[in-house]
Design a protein around this motif. Structure first.
Motif, mmCIF file in Angstrom:
data_model
loop_
_atom_site.group_PDB
_atom_site.id
_atom_site.type_symbol
_atom_site.label_atom_id
_atom_site.label_comp_id
_atom_site.label_asym_id
_atom_site.label_seq_id
_atom_site.Cartn_x
_atom_site.Cartn_y
_atom_site.Cartn_z
ATOM 1 N N PHE A 71 0.701 -1.270 0.034
ATOM 2 C CA PHE A 71 0.027 0.118 0.071
ATOM 3 C C PHE A 71 0.822 1.441 -0.068
ATOM 4 N N PHE A 72 1.806 1.142 -0.797
ATOM 5 C CA PHE A 72 2.641 2.551 -1.017
ATOM 6 C C PHE A 72 1.877 3.441 -1.759
ATOM 7 N N PRO A 73 1.951 4.672 -1.342
ATOM 8 C CA PRO A 73 1.360 5.847 -2.351
ATOM 9 C C PRO A 73 1.698 5.881 -3.782
ATOM 10 N N ASN A 74 0.659 6.158 -4.514
ATOM 11 C CA ASN A 74 1.232 6.016 -5.853
ATOM 12 C C ASN A 74 1.364 7.788 -6.409
ATOM 13 N N PHE A 75 2.621 8.413 -6.027
ATOM 14 C CA PHE A 75 2.519 9.677 -6.414
ATOM 15 C C PHE A 75 2.250 9.933 -7.888
ATOM 16 N N GLU A 76 2.185 9.183 -8.955
ATOM 17 C CA GLU A 76 1.940 9.474 -10.139
ATOM 18 C C GLU A 76 0.665 10.164 -10.281
ATOM 19 N N LEU B 61 -6.344 8.302 3.307
ATOM 20 C CA LEU B 61 -5.766 7.417 4.014
ATOM 21 C C LEU B 61 -6.329 6.011 3.968
ATOM 22 N N ARG B 62 -7.543 6.101 3.977
ATOM 23 C CA ARG B 62 -8.286 4.624 3.969
ATOM 24 C C ARG B 62 -8.084 3.906 2.738
ATOM 25 N N ASN B 63 -8.166 4.879 1.543
ATOM 26 C CA ASN B 63 -8.053 4.111 0.188
ATOM 27 C C ASN B 63 -6.722 4.488 -0.553
ATOM 28 N N GLY B 64 -5.712 5.055 0.199
ATOM 29 C CA GLY B 64 -4.547 5.140 -0.440
ATOM 30 C C GLY B 64 -4.286 5.686 -1.454
ATOM 31 N N CYS B 65 -5.080 6.853 -1.861
ATOM 32 C CA CYS B 65 -5.178 7.454 -3.092
ATOM 33 C C CYS B 65 -5.178 9.033 -2.958
ATOM 34 N N PHE B 66 -4.935 9.939 -4.028
ATOM 35 C CA PHE B 66 -5.066 11.539 -3.777
ATOM 36 C C PHE B 66 -6.379 11.745 -4.323
ATOM 37 N N CYS B 67 -6.673 12.868 -3.847
ATOM 38 C CA CYS B 67 -8.038 13.380 -4.424
ATOM 39 C C CYS B 67 -8.072 14.800 -4.286
ATOM 40 N N LEU B 68 -8.783 15.363 -5.075
ATOM 41 C CA LEU B 68 -8.761 16.849 -5.160
ATOM 42 C C LEU B 68 -9.805 17.513 -4.347
ATOM 43 N N LYS B 69 -10.820 16.690 -3.697
ATOM 44 C CA LYS B 69 -11.701 17.100 -2.835
ATOM 45 C C LYS B 69 -11.776 16.469 -1.487
ATOM 46 N N ILE B 70 -12.102 16.996 -0.247
ATOM 47 C CA ILE B 70 -11.981 16.386 0.992
ATOM 48 C C ILE B 70 -12.803 15.058 1.002
ATOM 49 N N PRO B 71 -12.361 13.978 1.345
ATOM 50 C CA PRO B 71 -13.220 12.893 1.355
ATOM 51 C C PRO B 71 -14.267 12.862 2.689
#
Length: 241
Positions: free
Chosen positions: A149-154, A164-174
């Motif tokens: 579950f290493f964050p994908n910085f691409e 943190l739950r889904n291990g991904c970046f997002c433009l809006k607050i989860p």
């Protein structure tokens, strides 16, 4: 099946008057638990001091898949630490990592790359003289590469939040509270680019280092079932003030 392998000691617990139950992460098989009888005389080949947390050993044993606690045939030190046992700060880091790895490798089968990463990290810490305050941060963040579950910085772009739950970046607050702010994401992104040789160039305050450690441990607890808060962190957070 007779197995010869290197192993890293994660935890040892006294069992009865003259035995230990020892949890190890081995290069050839992964996580295994052993029951080890410690001879009462100094002439015995198996020494209690072999089983200090994070010691790197050579093992030989008859692996029985249906047996919960394996028995050693032979054991010796594979890499003798020359600085860690005599430096309290390094010893505290090792105790923290031992507890951390006890939970994060609990279900690991053979993972040679993970094993080699841990060993090379320990050897680096043993040989370095100073500027290792960020060692545990780099160790924990890079370890996530080996366990899935290493964050994908691409997918990262400035101003993103990190879920943190889904291990991904997002433009809006989860729609939950388990996320990093864009400012925190920037700090973690810097840490992801660190390695042991360059981490001395990143200046973190005592409070920043502890905050990042807390966030990293929380991230692991979200992804690893039954991982508790680590007792050894209470000691680690007092270091490098």
């Amino acid at each position: 099946m007779m197995v010869k392998t290197r192993a890293i000691v994660l935890r040892s617990i006294k069992f009865g008057d003259s035995s230990l139950i020892v949890d190890m992460f081995t290069e050839e098989i992964g996580r295994i638990s052993f029951i080890v009888r410690i001879p009462r005389t100094s002439r015995g080949k198996i020494k209690k001091q072999f089983f200090q947390p994070m010691n790197i050993l050579y093992l030989e044993f008859d692996h029985r898949t249906r047996v919960e606690l394996q028995r050693l045939k032979d054991v010796s030190i594979a890499y003798p630490f020359f600085s860690i046992p005599f430096e309290p700060t390094k010893t505290s880091i090792l105790l923290f990592l031992a507890e951390f790895l006890f939970y994060t490798t609990r279900n690991e089968l053979q993972n040679v790359n993970l094993f080699k990463y841990i060993v090379s990290s320990l050897e680096w810490l043993d040989n370095v003289r100073d500027s290792f305050a960020n060692f545990h941060l780099v160790f924990m963040l890079r370890l996530s590469k080996f366990i899935g579950f290493f964050p994908n910085f691409e997918d990262y772009s400035p101003g993103c939040f990190f879920d943190l739950r889904n291990g991904c970046f997002c433009l809006k607050i989860p729609f939950h509270s388990d996320f990093l702010s864009p400012q925190e994401v920037g700090v973690v992104g810097d840490l992801m680019r660190m390695n042991y040789e360059t981490m001395r160039l990143f200046r973190l305050s005592h409070s920043d280092r502890n905050r990042i450690t807390e966030l990293t441990l929380y991230y692991y607890r979200l992804h690893i079932t039954s991982m508790p808060e680590l007792q050894s962190f209470h000691v680690l957070r007092t270091l490098f003030a």
